[in-house]
Enzyme design. Sequence first.
Site, PDB file in Angstrom:
ATOM      1  N   GLU A  18      17.151   9.479   2.403  1.00 15.51           N
ATOM      2  CA  GLU A  18      16.554   8.770   3.534  1.00 15.51           C
ATOM      3  C   GLU A  18      17.415   7.526   3.755  1.00 15.51           C
ATOM      4  OE1 GLU A  18      12.812   6.675   2.942  1.00 15.51           O
ATOM      5  OE2 GLU A  18      12.227   7.101   4.999  1.00 15.51           O
TER       6      GLU A  18
ATOM      7  N   SER B 176       8.339   3.758   0.011  1.00 17.08           N
ATOM      8  CA  SER B 176       9.336   4.804  -0.265  1.00 17.08           C
ATOM      9  C   SER B 176       8.760   5.847  -1.234  1.00 17.08           C
ATOM     10  CB  SER B 176      10.591   4.166  -0.849  1.00 17.08           C
ATOM     11  OG  SER B 176      10.251   3.484  -2.031  1.00 17.08           O
TER      12      SER B 176
ATOM     13  N   CYS C 261       9.431   5.064   9.565  1.00 19.74           N
ATOM     14  CA  CYS C 261       9.210   6.287   8.781  1.00 19.74           C
ATOM     15  C   CYS C 261       9.117   7.504   9.674  1.00 19.74           C
ATOM     16  CB  CYS C 261       7.944   6.154   7.951  1.00 19.74           C
ATOM     17  SG  CYS C 261       6.500   5.978   8.984  1.00 19.74           S
TER      18      CYS C 261
ATOM     19  N   GLU D  18       7.495  -8.067   0.172  1.00 20.12           N
ATOM     20  CA  GLU D  18       8.067  -9.381  -0.114  1.00 20.12           C
ATOM     21  C   GLU D  18       9.153  -9.771   0.888  1.00 20.12           C
ATOM     22  OE1 GLU D  18       8.047  -6.539  -1.782  1.00 20.12           O
ATOM     23  OE2 GLU D  18       9.302  -6.645  -3.570  1.00 20.12           O
TER      24      GLU D  18
HETATM   25  P1  NAD Z   1       9.241   0.137  -0.947  1.00 20.38           P
HETATM   26  O1  NAD Z   1       8.737   1.383  -1.565  1.00 20.38           O
HETATM   27  O2  NAD Z   1      10.474  -0.483  -1.501  1.00 20.38           O
HETATM   28  O3  NAD Z   1       8.123  -1.017  -1.018  1.00 20.38           O
HETATM   29  C1  NAD Z   1       6.801  -0.792  -0.598  1.00 20.38           C
HETATM   30  C2  NAD Z   1       5.861  -1.678  -1.409  1.00 20.38           C
HETATM   31  O4  NAD Z   1       5.943  -1.304  -2.780  1.00 20.38           O
HETATM   32  C3  NAD Z   1       6.201  -3.161  -1.334  1.00 20.38           C
HETATM   33  O5  NAD Z   1       5.001  -3.882  -1.181  1.00 20.38           O
HETATM   34  C4  NAD Z   1       6.895  -3.447  -2.662  1.00 20.38           C
HETATM   35  O6  NAD Z   1       6.653  -4.748  -3.133  1.00 20.38           O
HETATM   36  C5  NAD Z   1       6.286  -2.426  -3.591  1.00 20.38           C
HETATM   37  N1  NAD Z   1       7.218  -1.938  -4.622  1.00 20.38           N
HETATM   38  C6  NAD Z   1       8.564  -1.789  -4.496  1.00 20.38           C
HETATM   39  N2  NAD Z   1       9.080  -1.273  -5.635  1.00 20.38           N
HETATM   40  C7  NAD Z   1       8.044  -1.080  -6.486  1.00 20.38           C
HETATM   41  C8  NAD Z   1       7.940  -0.564  -7.808  1.00 20.38           C
HETATM   42  N3  NAD Z   1       9.008  -0.151  -8.485  1.00 20.38           N
HETATM   43  N4  NAD Z   1       6.715  -0.523  -8.386  1.00 20.38           N
HETATM   44  C9  NAD Z   1       5.615  -0.925  -7.708  1.00 20.38           C
HETATM   45  N5  NAD Z   1       5.668  -1.424  -6.443  1.00 20.38           N
HETATM   46  C10 NAD Z   1       6.856  -1.501  -5.838  1.00 20.38           C
HETATM   47  O7  NAD Z   1       9.401   0.439   0.628  1.00 20.38           O
HETATM   48  P2  NAD Z   1      10.063  -0.480   1.745  1.00 20.38           P
HETATM   49  O8  NAD Z   1      11.534  -0.505   1.550  1.00 20.38           O
HETATM   50  O9  NAD Z   1       9.330  -1.763   1.863  1.00 20.38           O
HETATM   51  O10 NAD Z   1       9.704   0.367   3.052  1.00 20.38           O
HETATM   52  C11 NAD Z   1      10.478   1.419   3.539  1.00 20.38           C
HETATM   53  C12 NAD Z   1       9.982   2.753   3.024  1.00 20.38           C
HETATM   54  O11 NAD Z   1       8.627   2.962   3.405  1.00 20.38           O
HETATM   55  C13 NAD Z   1      10.741   3.938   3.624  1.00 20.38           C
HETATM   56  O12 NAD Z   1      10.952   4.880   2.608  1.00 20.38           O
HETATM   57  C14 NAD Z   1       9.797   4.470   4.675  1.00 20.38           C
HETATM   58  O13 NAD Z   1       9.975   5.831   5.006  1.00 20.38           O
HETATM   59  C15 NAD Z   1       8.489   4.241   4.030  1.00 20.38           C
HETATM   60  N6  NAD Z   1       7.403   4.215   5.002  1.00 20.38           N
HETATM   61  C16 NAD Z   1       6.569   5.298   5.051  1.00 20.38           C
HETATM   62  C17 NAD Z   1       5.554   5.326   5.989  1.00 20.38           C
HETATM   63  C18 NAD Z   1       4.624   6.496   6.067  1.00 20.38           C
HETATM   64  O14 NAD Z   1       3.655   6.393   6.784  1.00 20.38           O
HETATM   65  N7  NAD Z   1       4.861   7.595   5.372  1.00 20.38           N
HETATM   66  C19 NAD Z   1       5.374   4.243   6.863  1.00 20.38           C
HETATM   67  C20 NAD Z   1       6.232   3.151   6.766  1.00 20.38           C
HETATM   68  C21 NAD Z   1       7.246   3.151   5.824  1.00 20.38           C
END
Ligand code: NAD
Length: 491
Positions: free
Chosen positions: A376, A224, A279, A174
């Site tokens: 993190e 995350s 990440c 979002e």
């Molecule tokens: P996030 O987990 O907050 O959000 C990711 C997605 O999940 C979004 O589309 C969001 O709308 C949704 N979401 C958020 N909270 C939710 C909930 N409680 N229930 C269901 N859906 C939910 O992550 P972010 O802040 O957008 O991205 C950063 C994170 O992503 C970091 O922790 C990073 O390390 C990780 N990441 C990992 C990789 C990998 O390949 N392992 C790659 C890129 C990013």
Amino acid sequence: MRTIPHYINGVTVSAPGELPVFNPATGDITGRLPLPSTTVVDEVVAAARAAWLTWRQSSLSQRTNVLFALRHLLVQHTDELAALITSEHGKTIADAKGEIARGLENVEYACGVTEHLKGSFSSQVADGVDVHSFRESLGVVAAITPFNFPIMVPLWMTASALATGNAVILKPSERDPSVSVRLGELLTEAGLPAGVFNVLQGNAATVNQLLEHEGVDAVSFVGSTPVARHVYNVATEHGKRVQALGGAKNHMVVLADADLDIAADAAINAGYGAAGERCMAISVVVAVGDIADELVAKIAERADRLIVGPGDDPTSDFGPVITDEHRQRVLSYVTSPDPGITVVRDGSALSERTGFFIGPCLLDGVAPGMRAYDDEIFGPVLSVTRVATYADAVALINANPYGNGTAIFTRDGNAARLFSRQVSVGMIGVNVPIPVPVSSYSFGGWKNSLFGHSHIYGPEGITFYSRAKVVTTRWPLASESQIDLGFPRTR
Ligand code: NAD
């Protein structure tokens, strides 16, 4: 101010905007995002299911044609897409173009689907009996993505999922949702039939509806760790195939024999690039033996030369972080450090600007049990942990709950080889600080960095988005007619 649409059944679908979308370089609200009702979620799933029934029967050459055309369009529109990414994410234009290029690799890999989907054939496994196998699509895939790579991560999933004959519902972050809509438009221009790729805007509630929806067959998630764990648990409970990639804490080990200038350059690039919001960013430099003082001095001197500014200014080395809330959280590790930490560089002065800027921060003396080590941080904060021996470095990494990436800097080939075998981490760099595998290998971490067994894109991506059938064939002659109630034998 724009209202960001959904992309459903081949067209943009407007709805009243609710959640704010910011330009992180100015702090201004530039758009509003709709939150879909249950009816809209049902509509997009129905559209994807209907489109899948036709797309699953499409020839491999039809799919390849679409992917080739998409590749061409992504190249042609790189400048426009990069500007859109920068306007909502904040990363530099050069970094946004790098992201597009790495996403493009996955499209190129998927263009080889005729090779990747080849089955196998065994002749005469029993008298007059042959066996062959092939793979089919799963159905509707929900692709749920994080803010930090708004086009690369969607392409990690979409390219392989479409090539294997699935329909996709992308639920982008979002925070930076607009480039996903452009991806939908470009896929339509590339010849993808309406409904095969859809973008559903929304938040956590939207994700939860998809996880429980009976019309969704598989879920690819990147984000995350707490959310990845939740997504894995809920979606598997609802009978779906799931891969959920989580967060990271990536260590870069520097042995005493390493070239410290090269190691310091690498720590700067991998620690502060994209404001540390990768990440695969290096967040902990592990200095082994008595090199720590010299290494910290070299990193600090380089950090002082970095230019932090708007992503669309070509002189900027890195841009702002994603939101003001995130800026406050990241700064708390530097302004209220745990006892024992030396703040070598404090980037908090930049927070006076209107955008969500943080200068490069460098913490020394960071150790397990401290917030700066255990969390993190996901910002431009590089920590240095001092250990006495190589074995201590490996033990530190293996005790960490994350296992996404790690790197070793050394001139000792045997130490590097041992390291790659001894660490409990999915992706390892030897004198390479950000070892993101090329698209013909798959990407994935260990431990709390991945829930589910399947890594993403590459060969494991093809396997994840398809399922196998095995056909056993016999063409008996009429004279061979017989009744035999025994279990089929091969000899
Ligand atoms: P996030 O987990 O907050 O959000 C990711 C997605 O999940 C979004 O589309 C969001 O709308 C949704 N979401 C958020 N909270 C939710 C909930 N409680 N229930 C269901 N859906 C939910 O992550 P972010 O802040 O957008 O991205 C950063 C994170 O992503 C970091 O922790 C990073 O390390 C990780 N990441 C990992 C990789 C990998 O390949 N392992 C790659 C890129 C990013």
